[in-house]
Design a protein around this motif. Sequence first.
Motif, short mmCIF file in Angstrom:
data_model
loop_
_atom_site.label_atom_id
_atom_site.label_comp_id
_atom_site.label_asym_id
_atom_site.label_seq_id
_atom_site.Cartn_x
_atom_site.Cartn_y
_atom_site.Cartn_z
N PHE A 68 -10.60 -7.99 10.11
CA PHE A 68 -10.78 -6.58 9.75
C PHE A 68 -9.66 -5.74 10.35
O PHE A 68 -9.09 -4.86 9.68
CB PHE A 68 -12.15 -6.07 10.21
N ILE A 69 -9.33 -5.99 11.61
CA ILE A 69 -8.24 -5.27 12.27
C ILE A 69 -6.92 -5.55 11.54
O ILE A 69 -6.10 -4.65 11.33
CB ILE A 69 -8.15 -5.64 13.76
N GLY A 70 -6.72 -6.80 11.15
CA GLY A 70 -5.50 -7.16 10.41
C GLY A 70 -5.39 -6.42 9.09
O GLY A 70 -4.33 -5.90 8.75
N VAL A 71 -6.48 -6.37 8.34
CA VAL A 71 -6.49 -5.65 7.06
C VAL A 71 -6.27 -4.15 7.29
O VAL A 71 -5.47 -3.52 6.58
CB VAL A 71 -7.80 -5.92 6.29
N ALA A 72 -6.96 -3.59 8.27
CA ALA A 72 -6.80 -2.16 8.57
C ALA A 72 -5.37 -1.84 9.00
O ALA A 72 -4.81 -0.81 8.59
CB ALA A 72 -7.79 -1.74 9.64
N THR A 73 -4.77 -2.72 9.78
CA THR A 73 -3.37 -2.51 10.19
C THR A 73 -2.45 -2.56 8.98
O THR A 73 -1.53 -1.75 8.86
CB THR A 73 -2.95 -3.57 11.24
N GLY A 74 -2.70 -3.50 8.09
CA GLY A 74 -1.88 -3.59 6.87
C GLY A 74 -2.00 -2.35 6.00
O GLY A 74 -1.00 -1.84 5.49
N VAL A 75 -3.22 -1.85 5.85
CA VAL A 75 -3.44 -0.63 5.05
C VAL A 75 -2.74 0.55 5.71
O VAL A 75 -2.01 1.32 5.07
CB VAL A 75 -4.95 -0.36 4.88
N VAL A 139 -1.84 -7.52 2.80
CA VAL A 139 -2.35 -6.21 2.39
C VAL A 139 -1.21 -5.19 2.31
O VAL A 139 -1.10 -4.45 1.34
CB VAL A 139 -3.46 -5.74 3.35
N ARG A 140 -0.36 -5.17 3.33
CA ARG A 140 0.77 -4.23 3.33
C ARG A 140 1.67 -4.48 2.12
O ARG A 140 2.06 -3.55 1.42
CB ARG A 140 1.59 -4.35 4.60
N GLY A 141 2.04 -5.74 1.89
CA GLY A 141 2.90 -6.06 0.77
C GLY A 141 2.30 -5.67 -0.56
O GLY A 141 2.97 -5.11 -1.42
N GLY A 142 1.01 -5.94 -0.73
CA GLY A 142 0.34 -5.59 -1.98
C GLY A 142 0.31 -4.10 -2.22
O GLY A 142 0.58 -3.64 -3.35
N ILE A 143 0.01 -3.33 -1.19
CA ILE A 143 -0.04 -1.88 -1.36
C ILE A 143 1.36 -1.33 -1.63
O ILE A 143 1.53 -0.45 -2.48
CB ILE A 143 -0.69 -1.21 -0.13
N LEU A 144 2.37 -1.84 -0.93
CA LEU A 144 3.73 -1.34 -1.17
C LEU A 144 4.22 -1.67 -2.58
O LEU A 144 4.86 -0.83 -3.22
CB LEU A 144 4.71 -1.91 -0.13
N VAL A 145 3.93 -2.86 -3.05
CA VAL A 145 4.33 -3.21 -4.42
C VAL A 145 3.60 -2.31 -5.41
O VAL A 145 4.19 -1.81 -6.36
CB VAL A 145 4.06 -4.71 -4.69
N TRP A 146 2.31 -2.09 -5.17
CA TRP A 146 1.54 -1.20 -6.04
C TRP A 146 2.12 0.21 -6.02
O TRP A 146 2.29 0.84 -7.07
CB TRP A 146 0.08 -1.20 -5.62
#
Length: 173
Positions: A68-75, A139-146
């Motif tokens: 959860f912390i990893g996903v939140a950090t990525g977001v 998560v970070r990569g996906g959001i940035l590509v989006w």
Amino acid sequence: MSGLVNALLIVAVAAIVILRQFRARAINTDRRWWLIPVILAVLALREPGILDVNHHAESAVLLAVELFIGVATGVGWAWTTRIWTEPDGVVWTKSTKASIAVWIVGITLRIGVYAVGAVLGLHQDSSALMCALAATLLVRGGILVWRAQSLDTASRPAPAYGDGMRSVRRERA
């Protein structure tokens, strides 16, 4: 892999990724941005010590919190990254000072999770941290590509939280 090799791999990947993100870089949305996170996750999940054999439930909860912390950090990292389109249509990105704060909070929370596990007497393997790092990068990569795909070539810079919208000098690697 041994715990020391995993720890060195985690530190090396994190250092390379973090340092690269604080330079202006072009985003290629066609690239396989998900490949490194998937490789890290596979390496982490193939290790048998991801859960403590004597405390399955407690270590599973800590693993879930770590993820959860990893996903939140990525977001947080993705949304604090400045992204803009140059007149030639190339989409550029650069992390901001707010991104540093996201990383500091994420690392502090991970230290707290490790401390809770130590107090509970749980064996904590580095593969949980590697799995969380994979989640962060994915998560970070996906959001940035989006975000990059949602920009049109005539748009102005997309603001990032904490971004003063100052001019950023491009650096080419």
